[in-house]
Scaffold this motif. Structure first.
Motif, PDB file in Angstrom:
ATOM      1  N   GLU A   1      41.115  49.815  33.541  1.00  0.00           N
ATOM      2  CA  GLU A   1      41.520  50.484  34.774  1.00  0.00           C
ATOM      3  C   GLU A   1      42.908  50.051  35.249  1.00  0.00           C
ATOM      4  N   SER A   2      43.187  48.744  35.197  1.00  0.00           N
ATOM      5  CA  SER A   2      44.453  48.235  35.719  1.00  0.00           C
ATOM      6  C   SER A   2      45.649  48.855  35.001  1.00  0.00           C
ATOM      7  N   LEU A  51      37.162  55.695  32.022  1.00  0.00           N
ATOM      8  CA  LEU A  51      36.979  54.625  32.999  1.00  0.00           C
ATOM      9  C   LEU A  51      35.533  54.558  33.476  1.00  0.00           C
ATOM     10  N   VAL A  59      34.474  53.545  36.526  1.00  0.00           N
ATOM     11  CA  VAL A  59      34.331  53.864  37.944  1.00  0.00           C
ATOM     12  C   VAL A  59      35.118  55.135  38.220  1.00  0.00           C
ATOM     13  N   THR A  73      37.343  55.952  42.614  1.00  0.00           N
ATOM     14  CA  THR A  73      38.728  55.496  42.769  1.00  0.00           C
ATOM     15  C   THR A  73      39.675  56.416  42.016  1.00  0.00           C
ATOM     16  N   ASP A 106      29.072  56.970  40.333  1.00  0.00           N
ATOM     17  CA  ASP A 106      29.172  55.558  40.698  1.00  0.00           C
ATOM     18  C   ASP A 106      27.872  55.036  41.297  1.00  0.00           C
ATOM     19  N   GLU A 121      35.570  41.250  29.572  1.00  0.00           N
ATOM     20  CA  GLU A 121      36.297  42.050  30.557  1.00  0.00           C
ATOM     21  C   GLU A 121      35.543  43.326  30.915  1.00  0.00           C
ATOM     22  N   ARG A 135      34.506  43.989  34.815  1.00  0.00           N
ATOM     23  CA  ARG A 135      35.050  45.122  35.562  1.00  0.00           C
ATOM     24  C   ARG A 135      33.931  45.990  36.136  1.00  0.00           C
ATOM     25  N   VAL A 151      32.651  44.254  39.310  1.00  0.00           N
ATOM     26  CA  VAL A 151      33.533  44.127  40.475  1.00  0.00           C
ATOM     27  C   VAL A 151      34.164  45.445  40.922  1.00  0.00           C
ATOM     28  N   ASP A 152      34.237  46.442  40.043  1.00  0.00           N
ATOM     29  CA  ASP A 152      34.949  47.676  40.398  1.00  0.00           C
ATOM     30  C   ASP A 152      34.060  48.752  41.015  1.00  0.00           C
ATOM     31  N   ASN A 153      32.804  48.800  40.613  1.00  0.00           N
ATOM     32  CA  ASN A 153      31.925  49.838  41.152  1.00  0.00           C
ATOM     33  C   ASN A 153      31.721  49.606  42.655  1.00  0.00           C
ATOM     34  N   PRO A 154      31.993  50.606  43.488  1.00  0.00           N
ATOM     35  CA  PRO A 154      31.884  50.400  44.940  1.00  0.00           C
ATOM     36  C   PRO A 154      30.468  50.108  45.415  1.00  0.00           C
TER      37      PRO A 154
END
Length: 292
Positions: A76-77, A100, A102, A105, A171, A226, A230, A233-236
């Motif tokens: 994602e980054s 991706l 998620v 976003t 998500d 990784e 991710r 930590v990335d999923n809302p």
């Protein structure tokens, strides 16, 4: 409107290699960009460029102008930074596909940026070494068109089970199917270490259920960490999923501590009812796993 030329960002990654081979077999022209000096020996492409996708040069953008599909197989980054450069370079009616994990976003960042592009966000719900055959793929059509439909048809041709969702639906559901699932397995693995697990002593007396869960944890440890970080930590909705998992474990501990046997039975019955639409199928699936 067919897809003829595809540029894969992140060609040497697992999905980059998988897509390059499958799309090449379909007769498409494949171009690839990645950090390594040379393309991976398992990747297929007609032309390869080595470079930093967060700072693409004119040669990279020139290829983007020539293709009718941009396939993003990046973390994602890096993906979001690359998109800022590549979206303006794409020709009208070109298709952009990402992998991706998620989607909300992404939807917020790219929707309505260019209304003349087709945007298809996909999430293959499997590791690339397994391939598409009999595995699930979620699609989020942010801006649909004939090329996005064509790409979905290709995945179905390769044997994938494709389900369409909105970004928010994706998500919310993957917070269960990925975040909570991985959290349960990883927590199990951490627990083994805390308990001083010795495979040489445990495996000779292990159950099929234990070996299955152990195998799942072993598979996770053999992948790039990784990926799993991710997802957590990335999923809302990730925190909500982990909190529910933690609360469930505490609930089980409280039942055992208080010797509430009937409450334990009732909890299992309620959970069984949750699975009722597919219970028999899942039981049969477990039997096949154990037979292996």
């Amino acid at each position: 409107m067919n897809i003829e030329k595809v540029l894969i960002l992140g060609l040497n990654g697992g999905f980059g290699k998988l897509f390059s081979n499958l799309l090449a077999e379909e007769g498409l022209s494949i171009f690839g960009i990645d950090l390594a000096p040379q393309p991976d020996k398992l990747a297929k492409c007609a032309r390869y460029l080595c470079g930093d996708l967060s700072q693409p040069d004119e040669n990279m953008l020139a290829i983007a102008r020539q293709v009718d599909c941009l396939l993003i197989c990046l973390p994602e980054s890096v993906a979001f930074v690359a998109l800022e450069h590549f979206i303006p370079a794409m020709s009208a009616d070109a298709l952009i596909v990402d992998t991706l994990s998620v989607k909300t976003t992404l939807a917020q960042k790219v929707t309505n940026i260019r209304e003349d592009l087709q945007l298809l966000s996909i999430n293959p719900m499997f590791a690339p070494d397994l391939g598409f055959r009999d595995n699930n793929v979620v699609t989020v059509q942010l801006s649909s068109g004939l090329r996005s439909d064509n790409f979905i048809s290709l995945m179905q041709k390769w044997g994938a089970h494709v389900t369409s969702m909105t970004a928010s639906e994706h998500d919310r559901q993957t917070a269960i199917t990925q975040v909570a699932t991985h959290a349960a397995i990883i927590s199990f693995g951490i627990c083994l270490t805390e308990l001083g697990y010795d495979p040489n002593k445990a495996l000779p007396i292990s159950t099929p259920v234990h070996r299955t869960l152990l195998a799942l944890f072993a598979r996770i440890t053999n992948q790039a960490p990784e990926i799993y970080w991710r997802i957590q930590v990335d999923n809302p909705y990730a925190a909500q999923a982990r909190e529910a998992m933690s609360a469930s474990l505490k609930q089980l501990a409280d039942m055992a501590y208080a010797n509430h046997q009937q409450e334990f039975y009732n909890a299992l019955t309620r959970s069984k009812e949750t699975l009722s639409p597919c219970l028999e199928e899942l039981i049969a699936y477990a039997s096949r796993i154990f037979q292996i």
